[in-house]
Design a protein around this motif. Structure first.
Motif, PDB file in Angstrom:
ATOM      1  N   GLY A  10      25.017  17.673   9.406  1.00 48.70           N
ATOM      2  CA  GLY A  10      26.010  18.731   9.262  1.00 48.70           C
ATOM      3  C   GLY A  10      27.268  18.276   8.548  1.00 48.70           C
ATOM      4  O   GLY A  10      27.216  17.572   7.543  1.00 48.70           O
ATOM      5  N   GLY A  11      28.399  18.649   9.147  1.00 51.74           N
ATOM      6  CA  GLY A  11      29.697  18.445   8.505  1.00 51.74           C
ATOM      7  C   GLY A  11      30.040  16.997   8.246  1.00 51.74           C
ATOM      8  O   GLY A  11      30.783  16.681   7.305  1.00 51.74           O
ATOM      9  N   SER A  13      31.888  14.817  10.027  1.00 49.15           N
ATOM     10  CA  SER A  13      33.257  14.326  10.261  1.00 49.15           C
ATOM     11  C   SER A  13      33.251  12.951  10.923  1.00 49.15           C
ATOM     12  O   SER A  13      34.142  12.136  10.658  1.00 49.15           O
ATOM     13  CB  SER A  13      34.068  15.330  11.089  1.00 49.15           C
ATOM     14  OG  SER A  13      33.569  15.439  12.396  1.00 49.15           O
ATOM     15  N   LEU A 179      35.924  16.171  19.757  1.00 47.87           N
ATOM     16  CA  LEU A 179      35.633  15.646  18.418  1.00 47.87           C
ATOM     17  C   LEU A 179      36.758  14.731  17.916  1.00 47.87           C
ATOM     18  O   LEU A 179      36.491  13.717  17.257  1.00 47.87           O
ATOM     19  CB  LEU A 179      35.395  16.801  17.442  1.00 47.87           C
ATOM     20  CG  LEU A 179      34.790  16.431  16.084  1.00 47.87           C
ATOM     21  CD1 LEU A 179      33.416  15.790  16.226  1.00 47.87           C
ATOM     22  CD2 LEU A 179      34.683  17.682  15.194  1.00 47.87           C
TER      23      LEU A 179
HETATM   24  C1  GRF Z   1      29.493  15.724  17.118  1.00 49.10           C
HETATM   25  O1  GRF Z   1      30.117  16.439  18.132  1.00 49.10           O
HETATM   26  C2  GRF Z   1      28.450  14.825  17.700  1.00 49.10           C
HETATM   27  O2  GRF Z   1      28.819  14.279  18.903  1.00 49.10           O
HETATM   28  C3  GRF Z   1      27.313  15.790  17.876  1.00 49.10           C
HETATM   29  O3  GRF Z   1      27.339  16.580  16.721  1.00 49.10           O
HETATM   30  C4  GRF Z   1      28.661  16.634  16.223  1.00 49.10           C
HETATM   31  C5  GRF Z   1      28.640  16.165  14.817  1.00 49.10           C
HETATM   32  O4  GRF Z   1      29.828  16.428  14.139  1.00 49.10           O
HETATM   33  N1  GRF Z   1      26.080  15.109  18.125  1.00 49.10           N
HETATM   34  P1  GRF Z   1      30.044  15.836  12.684  1.00 49.10           P
HETATM   35  O5  GRF Z   1      28.849  16.212  11.819  1.00 49.10           O
HETATM   36  O6  GRF Z   1      30.211  14.348  12.806  1.00 49.10           O
HETATM   37  O7  GRF Z   1      31.292  16.511  12.197  1.00 49.10           O
END
Ligand code: GRF
Length: 197
Positions: A10-11, A13, A179
């Motif tokens: 995903g994103g 971050s 986060l």
């Molecule tokens: C985080 O909250 C991680 O703990 C969970 O998915 C999210 C990923 O966020 N497994 P990112 O892609 O690092 O922004």
């Protein structure tokens, strides 16, 4: 040189937080370590663009293109192993990688496979951690960086961070608070892993 391979869906971050820490803290000079590859199982993962813009190689392995979980994990293992150096096996960092890995993959990379999970493990393994913490009336929540073993969301704990659960929290507001802490503890855990490697 120790290559770090970060797997995202995903994103990204957490991936970005690790890349920034590696640059700011000069991991290359101190531990001969660099983030060499960001690999996603989804072509539209936002983190791919960010990594590309920061000069990091990116790769997409679409799990839907493989007939089985085992076939996908075999391809994934090959992609990661391409970043092994003699005497410097790659470190594999799962950062929001939304695929459950097969025991075969985990066994092959055990000891150099880290994951971040948005709960205070061993509480709330699995999905929907924030809503479950709210529903359980928890006063505190958090995140855990752990070594990956065959059992889902278990394995040795490297770092944890705690945040309060506030009276009007939703899963979204709590997730955002957690986060911010993930971005602190994940780089710290990777740094500690490199120090002991
Ligand atoms: C985080 O909250 C991680 O703990 C969970 O998915 C999210 C990923 O966020 N497994 P990112 O892609 O690092 O922004």
């Amino acid at each position: 040189m120790r290559n770090i391979v970060i797997l995202i869906s995903g994103g990204g971050s957490n991936m970005a937080a690790i890349v920034r820490a590696a640059q700011q803290e000069q991991w290359e000079r101190k531990w001969h370590a660099r983030v060499a590859l960001v690999l996603s199982n989804k072509a539209d993962a936002g983190g791919l663009q960010w990594a590309h813009e920061h000069g990091i190689a990116t790769q997409v392995l679409d799990h839907k293109a493989y007939p089985s979980r085992e076939a996908f994990d075999a391809a994934l293992a090959d992609a990661v192993a391409a970043y092994d150096q003699p005497n410097w096996p790659a470190l594999v960092v799962l950062a929001g990688f939304m695929r459950i890995l097969t025991p075969g993959f985990v066994q092959r990379f055990e000891g150099r496979l880290l994951n971040i999970h948005p709960s205070l493990l061993p509480a709330f393994a699995g999905l929907h951690t924030h809503q479950r913490a709210i529903d359980a009336g928890c006063r505190f929540a958090g995140a855990t960086v752990h070594g990956v073993t065959a059992e889902l969301d278990h394995g040795p704990i490297w770092e944890q961070a705690v945040v309060p659960v506030l009276p009007h929290d939703t899963a979204q507001t709590l997730a955002a608070r957690v986060l911010t802490q993930e971005h602190i503890i994940y780089p710290r855990a990777v740094r500690r892993w490199l120090e002991q490697a």
